[in-house]
Design a protein around this motif. Structure first.
Motif, PDB file in Angstrom:
ATOM      1  N   GLU A  33      43.863  32.133 -16.240  1.00  0.00           N
ATOM      2  CA  GLU A  33      42.923  31.038 -16.015  1.00  0.00           C
ATOM      3  C   GLU A  33      41.491  31.530 -16.140  1.00  0.00           C
ATOM      4  OE1 GLU A  33      41.572  28.775 -12.120  1.00  0.00           O
ATOM      5  OE2 GLU A  33      43.624  28.303 -12.674  1.00  0.00           O
ATOM      6  N   LYS A  78      34.102  26.609 -12.573  1.00  0.00           N
ATOM      7  CA  LYS A  78      34.543  27.897 -12.053  1.00  0.00           C
ATOM      8  C   LYS A  78      34.773  28.853 -13.211  1.00  0.00           C
ATOM      9  CE  LYS A  78      36.773  25.979  -7.959  1.00  0.00           C
ATOM     10  NZ  LYS A  78      38.015  25.914  -7.178  1.00  0.00           N
ATOM     11  N   ASN A 168      35.668  26.950 -16.644  1.00  0.00           N
ATOM     12  CA  ASN A 168      36.750  25.996 -16.417  1.00  0.00           C
ATOM     13  C   ASN A 168      36.183  24.817 -15.646  1.00  0.00           C
ATOM     14  OD1 ASN A 168      38.409  28.849 -16.344  1.00  0.00           O
ATOM     15  ND2 ASN A 168      39.518  27.196 -17.346  1.00  0.00           N
ATOM     16  N   TYR A 170      36.742  21.737 -13.162  1.00  0.00           N
ATOM     17  CA  TYR A 170      37.626  21.240 -12.109  1.00  0.00           C
ATOM     18  C   TYR A 170      37.151  19.859 -11.677  1.00  0.00           C
ATOM     19  CZ  TYR A 170      39.988  25.688 -11.440  1.00  0.00           C
ATOM     20  OH  TYR A 170      40.754  26.802 -11.618  1.00  0.00           O
ATOM     21  N   HIS A 174      41.370  20.078  -9.208  1.00  0.00           N
ATOM     22  CA  HIS A 174      42.359  20.352 -10.258  1.00  0.00           C
ATOM     23  C   HIS A 174      41.666  20.853 -11.528  1.00  0.00           C
ATOM     24  CE1 HIS A 174      45.517  18.496  -7.887  1.00  0.00           C
ATOM     25  NE2 HIS A 174      44.694  17.474  -7.664  1.00  0.00           N
ATOM     26  N   ASN A 175      42.243  21.887 -12.123  1.00  0.00           N
ATOM     27  CA  ASN A 175      41.685  22.459 -13.346  1.00  0.00           C
ATOM     28  C   ASN A 175      41.950  21.511 -14.515  1.00  0.00           C
ATOM     29  OD1 ASN A 175      40.856  24.004 -15.507  1.00  0.00           O
ATOM     30  ND2 ASN A 175      42.098  25.785 -14.995  1.00  0.00           N
TER      31      ASN A 175
END
Length: 194
Positions: A33, A78, A168, A170, A174-175
């Motif tokens: 991730e 993130k 990323n 979110y 939730h990603n």
């Protein structure tokens, strides 16, 4: 560790082998991730090469603004990776000539910041987190000189230089996936002879 080594380590970590369907460990998932956002350069951009002279005209990125906007919108970023230098493929200017000569190319162009549209996220949220307006424009300007030997033909092509940030997105914890933003910071001059 130099920048190229870091990129190689991140790229290799992004393709970790899985030991079975759905059996990846939490550490492997976290590593995958984290590196998902930094594993590749999007289409339309390239890493400066051996024939590329990179000239920065922009100052450092200002400190990020309050993340209250992102908290209100329910978004967060993130695993932010960057800045990493990349060049765009939109040609700003070019010149060429037969040697023996000195080619000179001066560039002053307005270039737009770039934000990926692959993962939906409010541009204001990204701007607040990264500290620059991802929908703004910047004037990039600089000059290069290139000595072309007698009997050769020389070329200079100018492209925008960006600081690229991978992250990323979110929403509600939730990603939603990997995304990127780019800030114009200068000029990439590709110079060569044939």
């Amino acid at each position: 560790m130099n920048r190229i080594s870091k990129i190689a380590v991140l790229a290799s970590a992004a393709i970790l082998p899985m030991t079975g369907v759905g059996t990846a460990s939490a550490a492997q998932a976290a590593t995958t991730e984290t590196t998902t956002a930094s594993a590749s350069i999007p289409d339309g951009f390239f890493k400066p090469g051996a024939n590329t002279v990179v000239k920065r005209t922009a100052s450092a990125v200002p400190a990020p603004t309050s993340s209250a906007a992102s908290a209100r919108a329910g978004y967060s970023l993130k695993n932010i990776n960057g800045p990493n230098e990349v060049c765009g493929t939109t040609k700003l200017q070019k010149t060429s000539g037969a040697g023996k000569t000195t080619l000179v190319l001066t560039v002053s162009k307005s270039v737009s910041a770039e934000l990926s549209s692959e993962v939906a996220v409010d541009a204001e949220v990204v701007s607040a987190k990264l500290g620059f307006k991802v929908t703004g424009t910047t004037t990039v300007e600089d000059q290069t000189r290139y000595e072309v030997p007698k009997g050769k033909f020389g070329y200079i092509e100018a492209y925008p230089l960006y600081d690229m940030y991978n992250f990323n997105v979110y929403y509600g914890g939730h990603n939603k996936g990997a995304s990127w933003a780019m800030r114009p910071v200068g000029v990439c001059f590709n110079q060569w002879t044939d």
